[in-house]
Enzyme design. Structure first.
Site, PDB file in Angstrom:
ATOM      1  N   LYS A   7     -71.632  17.758 -66.015  1.00 45.05           N
ATOM      2  CA  LYS A   7     -72.525  16.811 -66.693  1.00 45.05           C
ATOM      3  C   LYS A   7     -72.927  17.375 -68.056  1.00 45.05           C
ATOM      4  O   LYS A   7     -73.399  18.501 -68.157  1.00 45.05           O
ATOM      5  CB  LYS A   7     -73.779  16.544 -65.866  1.00 45.05           C
ATOM      6  N   ASP A  18     -74.312  12.034 -69.988  1.00 42.15           N
ATOM      7  CA  ASP A  18     -75.631  11.487 -69.622  1.00 42.15           C
ATOM      8  C   ASP A  18     -76.481  11.297 -70.877  1.00 42.15           C
ATOM      9  O   ASP A  18     -77.351  12.105 -71.184  1.00 42.15           O
ATOM     10  CB  ASP A  18     -76.292  12.466 -68.643  1.00 42.15           C
ATOM     11  N   LYS A  35     -78.174   8.292 -71.575  1.00 40.94           N
ATOM     12  CA  LYS A  35     -79.287   7.364 -71.292  1.00 40.94           C
ATOM     13  C   LYS A  35     -79.502   6.343 -72.411  1.00 40.94           C
ATOM     14  O   LYS A  35     -80.569   6.270 -73.032  1.00 40.94           O
ATOM     15  CB  LYS A  35     -80.578   8.154 -71.015  1.00 40.94           C
ATOM     16  N   ASP A  92     -80.988   0.193 -76.076  1.00 48.54           N
ATOM     17  CA  ASP A  92     -81.111  -0.468 -77.386  1.00 48.54           C
ATOM     18  C   ASP A  92     -80.764  -1.946 -77.181  1.00 48.54           C
ATOM     19  O   ASP A  92     -80.591  -2.387 -76.038  1.00 48.54           O
ATOM     20  CB  ASP A  92     -80.172   0.219 -78.400  1.00 48.54           C
ATOM     21  N   THR A 150     -88.001  10.563 -63.265  1.00 50.88           N
ATOM     22  CA  THR A 150     -88.796  11.253 -62.236  1.00 50.88           C
ATOM     23  C   THR A 150     -90.008  11.956 -62.838  1.00 50.88           C
ATOM     24  O   THR A 150     -90.897  12.386 -62.116  1.00 50.88           O
ATOM     25  CB  THR A 150     -87.935  12.268 -61.446  1.00 50.88           C
ATOM     26  N   GLN A 177     -88.382  21.322 -60.670  1.00 47.84           N
ATOM     27  CA  GLN A 177     -88.144  20.100 -59.900  1.00 47.84           C
ATOM     28  C   GLN A 177     -89.179  20.011 -58.784  1.00 47.84           C
ATOM     29  O   GLN A 177     -89.526  21.021 -58.179  1.00 47.84           O
ATOM     30  CB  GLN A 177     -86.737  20.121 -59.278  1.00 47.84           C
ATOM     31  N   ARG A 218     -79.072  24.468 -62.285  1.00 47.81           N
ATOM     32  CA  ARG A 218     -79.395  25.899 -62.256  1.00 47.81           C
ATOM     33  C   ARG A 218     -79.030  26.649 -60.975  1.00 47.81           C
ATOM     34  O   ARG A 218     -78.645  27.822 -61.069  1.00 47.81           O
ATOM     35  CB  ARG A 218     -80.871  26.082 -62.628  1.00 47.81           C
TER      36      ARG A 218
HETATM   37  O1  C5P Z   1     -80.932  22.579 -63.038  1.00 41.85           O
HETATM   38  P1  C5P Z   1     -81.163  21.324 -62.250  1.00 41.85           P
HETATM   39  O2  C5P Z   1     -80.392  21.293 -60.957  1.00 41.85           O
HETATM   40  O3  C5P Z   1     -82.630  21.010 -62.073  1.00 41.85           O
HETATM   41  O4  C5P Z   1     -80.526  20.189 -63.183  1.00 41.85           O
HETATM   42  C1  C5P Z   1     -80.648  18.839 -62.853  1.00 41.85           C
HETATM   43  C2  C5P Z   1     -80.023  17.997 -63.917  1.00 41.85           C
HETATM   44  O5  C5P Z   1     -80.262  16.639 -63.604  1.00 41.85           O
HETATM   45  C3  C5P Z   1     -80.572  18.203 -65.321  1.00 41.85           C
HETATM   46  O6  C5P Z   1     -79.470  18.005 -66.203  1.00 41.85           O
HETATM   47  C4  C5P Z   1     -81.600  17.134 -65.471  1.00 41.85           C
HETATM   48  O7  C5P Z   1     -81.756  16.706 -66.805  1.00 41.85           O
HETATM   49  C5  C5P Z   1     -80.987  16.010 -64.659  1.00 41.85           C
HETATM   50  N1  C5P Z   1     -81.933  15.036 -64.142  1.00 41.85           N
HETATM   51  C6  C5P Z   1     -82.995  15.372 -63.305  1.00 41.85           C
HETATM   52  N2  C5P Z   1     -83.846  14.417 -62.856  1.00 41.85           N
HETATM   53  C7  C5P Z   1     -83.645  13.159 -63.196  1.00 41.85           C
HETATM   54  C8  C5P Z   1     -82.594  12.796 -64.022  1.00 41.85           C
HETATM   55  C9  C5P Z   1     -81.744  13.776 -64.486  1.00 41.85           C
HETATM   56  O8  C5P Z   1     -83.168  16.525 -62.976  1.00 41.85           O
HETATM   57  N3  C5P Z   1     -84.459  12.246 -62.705  1.00 41.85           N
END
Ligand code: C5P
Length: 242
Positions: free
Chosen positions: A40, A67, A69, A72, A131, A201, A222
């Site tokens: 991604k 991604d 997003k 417009d 989120t 998160q 991560r």
């Molecule tokens: O490192 P991690 O597993 O938290 O990465 C999650 C990925 O998903 C990041 O690129 C983040 O921007 C994306 N994302 C998210 N929550 C969302 C939409 C996208 O964590 N609601």
């Protein structure tokens, strides 16, 4: 509800989020080569590098989730979605808040790009509620529904517009699967393997829980990219869910 992705191998349902600079992202793609199938690319990496970063991953055999997003007026989004798909991206995102006409325009743009890509179509995903938003921040912008109700409403708009699916948290996936049906893409970030650091998160799920809830694909950053051995971390997750 069953979904059509249930028999797809796990490695094809895991999308590795490369949220870092170009050199590190390419190095990670080398380490994961032959194992991971999807990466991604988010706004930070794309705006720094441009379309060449998509090409760099495509050359290494990856499918690319771009991604950006998009949000417009329909005319602009039809062009943007076409351009995004013409980078070689295999999956793109747009905000469902742009409305049905905008989502239909995005799909038209992707369909037009497919004609120039030997019929290869990019998956079109709608973002519902970020989120980072909660009931209070929705109320501040005049939305008096709970986040869950708002997600369901916007998923209905996504369905009516004919796009491929949505991005959602694993907690919402089961309800969305009911609304969107067995064919829809439901791509869930916020994934943490059992015992992994949650980081920033909050509403997290394990890979297995997300798939049980009906996710078609999961996004993991991560826990793989910051692991001492990213390839081994990827293999462990695949083994866990296979
Ligand atoms: O490192 P991690 O597993 O938290 O990465 C999650 C990925 O998903 C990041 O690129 C983040 O921007 C994306 N994302 C998210 N929550 C969302 C939409 C996208 O964590 N609601």
């Amino acid at each position: 509800m069953e979904n059509v992705f249930a028999n797809t191998p796990a490695e094809e349902r895991i999308i590795v989020a490369l949220d870092c600079g170009r050199d590190e992202a390419v190095e990670l793609a080398e380490k994961l080569r032959g194992r991971a199938k999807w990466v991604k690319v988010g706004m930070t990496l794309y705006y720094a590098c441009g379309p060449s970063i998509v090409a760099a991953f495509k050359q290494r055999g990856y499918r690319v989730f771009l991604d950006l997003k998009l949000h417009d007026i329909p005319f602009q989004i039809e062009g943007a979605a076409k351009s995004a798909a013409l980078t070689g991206a295999d999956m793109i995102t747009m905000h469902t808040l742009g409305g049905q006409a905008m989502l239909e325009a995005a799909q038209r743009g992707v369909n037009a790009a497919a004609k120039e890509r030997n019929g290869q179509t990019a998956v079109t995903l709608g973002i519902t509620v970020l989120t980072s938003m909660d009931e209070n921040s929705l109320s501040q912008i005049g939305i008096e529904r709970t986040p869950a109700e708002q997600v369901k409403l916007l998923a209905g708009v996504a369905k009516d517009s004919g796009i491929s699916g949505v991005v959602a948290s694993a907690q919402e996936a089961a309800a969305l699967r009911e609304i969107l049906g067995p064919q829809a893409y439901i791509v869930t970030p916020g994934i943490r393997p059992a015992g992994a650091d949650a980081g920033d998160q909050s509403r997290i799920a394990t890979p297995a829980q997300a798939f049980e809830n009906g996710a078609s694909h999961i996004v993991i950053g991560r826990p793989i990219t910051k692991a001492d051995d990213p390839a081994a971390a990827f293999d462990t997750i695949v083994a866990e869910v296979s």
